[in-house]
Motif scaffolding. Structure first.
Motif, mmCIF file in Angstrom:
data_model
loop_
_atom_site.group_PDB
_atom_site.id
_atom_site.type_symbol
_atom_site.label_atom_id
_atom_site.label_comp_id
_atom_site.label_asym_id
_atom_site.label_seq_id
_atom_site.Cartn_x
_atom_site.Cartn_y
_atom_site.Cartn_z
ATOM 1 N N GLY A 201 0.883 -1.090 0.075
ATOM 2 C CA GLY A 201 -0.196 0.015 0.046
ATOM 3 C C GLY A 201 0.675 1.270 0.145
ATOM 4 O O GLY A 201 0.133 2.370 -0.088
ATOM 5 N N ASP A 202 2.143 1.260 0.169
ATOM 6 C CA ASP A 202 2.910 2.394 0.330
ATOM 7 C C ASP A 202 3.278 2.773 -1.069
ATOM 8 O O ASP A 202 2.979 2.178 -2.142
ATOM 9 C CB ASP A 202 4.293 1.936 1.000
ATOM 10 N N GLY A 220 -4.398 3.721 -11.593
ATOM 11 C CA GLY A 220 -5.634 4.580 -11.583
ATOM 12 C C GLY A 220 -5.189 6.067 -11.182
ATOM 13 O O GLY A 220 -5.815 6.579 -10.738
ATOM 14 N N THR A 221 -3.747 6.298 -11.296
ATOM 15 C CA THR A 221 -3.330 7.619 -11.268
ATOM 16 C C THR A 221 -1.858 7.773 -11.952
ATOM 17 O O THR A 221 -1.329 6.895 -12.316
ATOM 18 C CB THR A 221 -3.081 7.769 -9.586
ATOM 19 N N SER A 222 -1.520 9.159 -11.992
ATOM 20 C CA SER A 222 -0.245 9.297 -12.591
ATOM 21 C C SER A 222 0.934 9.462 -11.792
ATOM 22 O O SER A 222 0.718 9.435 -10.596
ATOM 23 C CB SER A 222 -0.252 10.684 -13.372
ATOM 24 N N SER A 223 2.263 9.248 -12.107
ATOM 25 C CA SER A 223 3.274 9.372 -11.308
ATOM 26 C C SER A 223 3.802 10.533 -11.304
ATOM 27 O O SER A 223 3.506 11.641 -11.847
ATOM 28 C CB SER A 223 4.555 8.329 -12.082
ATOM 29 N N THR A 224 4.774 10.853 -10.222
ATOM 30 C CA THR A 224 5.508 11.982 -9.789
ATOM 31 C C THR A 224 6.813 11.559 -9.658
ATOM 32 O O THR A 224 7.340 10.665 -9.293
ATOM 33 C CB THR A 224 4.895 12.329 -8.417
ATOM 34 N N ARG A 225 7.457 12.719 -10.276
ATOM 35 C CA ARG A 225 9.097 12.456 -10.319
ATOM 36 C C ARG A 225 9.796 13.143 -9.124
ATOM 37 O O ARG A 225 9.429 14.494 -9.009
ATOM 38 C CB ARG A 225 9.674 13.053 -11.660
ATOM 39 N N LEU A 226 10.428 12.634 -8.355
ATOM 40 C CA LEU A 226 10.877 13.139 -7.014
ATOM 41 C C LEU A 226 12.436 13.426 -7.439
ATOM 42 O O LEU A 226 12.798 14.694 -7.126
ATOM 43 C CB LEU A 226 11.033 12.037 -5.943
ATOM 44 N N ARG A 228 15.369 13.003 -11.104
ATOM 45 C CA ARG A 228 15.353 12.699 -12.381
ATOM 46 C C ARG A 228 15.263 11.433 -12.732
ATOM 47 O O ARG A 228 14.901 10.919 -13.600
ATOM 48 C CB ARG A 228 16.206 13.541 -13.110
ATOM 49 N N TYR A 229 15.629 10.547 -11.554
ATOM 50 C CA TYR A 229 15.996 8.938 -11.644
ATOM 51 C C TYR A 229 15.101 8.333 -10.691
ATOM 52 O O TYR A 229 15.289 7.215 -10.527
ATOM 53 C CB TYR A 229 17.424 8.725 -11.526
ATOM 54 N N LEU A 230 13.873 9.195 -10.019
ATOM 55 C CA LEU A 230 13.337 8.480 -9.064
ATOM 56 C C LEU A 230 11.767 8.927 -9.077
ATOM 57 O O LEU A 230 11.295 9.994 -8.985
ATOM 58 C CB LEU A 230 13.747 8.820 -7.653
ATOM 59 N N ARG A 231 11.083 8.001 -10.049
ATOM 60 C CA ARG A 231 9.647 8.430 -10.326
ATOM 61 C C ARG A 231 8.892 7.384 -9.372
ATOM 62 O O ARG A 231 9.061 6.246 -9.354
ATOM 63 C CB ARG A 231 9.553 7.739 -11.742
ATOM 64 N N LEU A 232 7.610 8.086 -8.708
ATOM 65 C CA LEU A 232 7.034 7.321 -7.643
ATOM 66 C C LEU A 232 5.528 7.536 -8.045
ATOM 67 O O LEU A 232 4.813 8.189 -8.624
ATOM 68 C CB LEU A 232 7.084 8.003 -6.391
ATOM 69 N N VAL A 233 4.569 6.337 -7.513
ATOM 70 C CA VAL A 233 3.156 6.417 -7.632
ATOM 71 C C VAL A 233 2.895 5.819 -6.472
ATOM 72 O O VAL A 233 3.181 5.219 -5.751
ATOM 73 C CB VAL A 233 2.778 5.630 -8.813
ATOM 74 N N LEU A 234 1.471 5.973 -6.114
ATOM 75 C CA LEU A 234 0.778 5.740 -4.819
ATOM 76 C C LEU A 234 -0.084 4.622 -5.386
ATOM 77 O O LEU A 234 -1.383 4.770 -5.530
ATOM 78 C CB LEU A 234 -0.178 6.839 -4.234
#
Ligand code: BEZ
Length: 247
Positions: A201-202, A220-226, A228-234
């Motif tokens: 769930g994290d 069901g949602t878009s990713s976020t870039r923290l 340039r080499y670390l892209r996250l999603v919930l």
């Protein structure tokens, strides 16, 4: 037989001379990505032909030293207490040790009575510890008599996805076994990776090559870039969406 099959090199490209006894012997050492060999064992729930039994499920196959030993008792009781999680996650559990099936059965009964938790998964007798040797579960410097605490997580296609090894006097953490299986399942279902200290769930890590449309489809949602080499999603957003759809 022990021969130096490979020449490991140091930081300056110099050949590292291994002590004779550390040289790799000519035998299979299970590695992540290997298909687990088929085998047949007698267990507390009858004979198991491994491929037939394991195929289509996630499997935690683990060695432990012996029945009626203290640390092993707590490991079996703890694994047994997670029965609902194994069921929910399509996970099968199989223990492996040198103790006989009648010993294992009597031990399970004692665990059930003491910890008020039925041991609903099978544990297997490994005659002469032959399988334990094949799977690299005998670490002679730790013990000549007992297998160490080695765990394999195997995917529904019978491929080895995780290996870890604990010494005889340190019990494994069942929560960690579940956590790793859930991380592997997320990876298999979505292609996402999981960061350090992740729990189900994290936030998950999206590989660079994954298109945003695929992220949307999986999570069901878009990713976020923290970075340039670390892209996250919930991933929890995907759970919420599925729960809403189901409810
Ligand atoms: C134990 O599980 O506690 C144990 C197993 C083998 C030797 C000693 C202790």
């Amino acid at each position: 037989m022990s021969i130096q099959l490979f020449c490991p090199r140091g930081p300056g490209n110099e050949i590292l001379r291994l002590p004779r006894t550390y040289r790799r012997s000519v035998k299979w050492l299970p590695q992540i990505g290997d298909i687990v060999p088929d085998f047949t064992v007698e267990t507390t729930q009858g004979e198991i032909r491994f491929w037939e039994w394991a195929s289509g499920s996630w499997v935690h196959l683990f060695s432990h030293p012996a029945a009626f030993t203290p640390v092993c008792t707590t490991e079996i009781a703890s694994l047994a207490s997670y029965a609902a999680a194994w069921e929910a996650g399509n996970v099968r559990i199989l223990g492996l040790t040198g103790s006989t099936v009648p010993e294992l059965q009597a031990w399970h009964d004692e665990i059930a009575a003491t910890f008020q938790t039925e041991v609903s998964f099978p544990t297997a007798h490994d005659p002469g510890l032959a399988l334990s040797r094949l799977f690299g579960m005998m670490h002679e410097k730790e013990s000549r008599d007992w297998p160490v605490r080695k765990s394999f997580v195997i995917d529904p296609g019978l491929r080895l996805r995780m290996i870890f090894e604990y010494p005889i006097y340190v019990g494994r953490n069942t929560e960690e076994i579940l956590r790793v299986i859930q991380a592997l399942q997320l990876r298999a279902a979505t292609g996402a990776a999981t960061p350090s200290d992740w729990y189900n769930g994290d936030v998950a890590i999206i590989p660079d090559g994954m298109a945003e449309a695929e992220v949307q489809a999986h999570f069901g949602t878009s990713s976020t870039r923290l970075l340039r080499y670390l892209r996250l999603v919930l991933p929890w957003k995907a759970d919420t969406r599925e729960a809403r759809a189901a409810g």
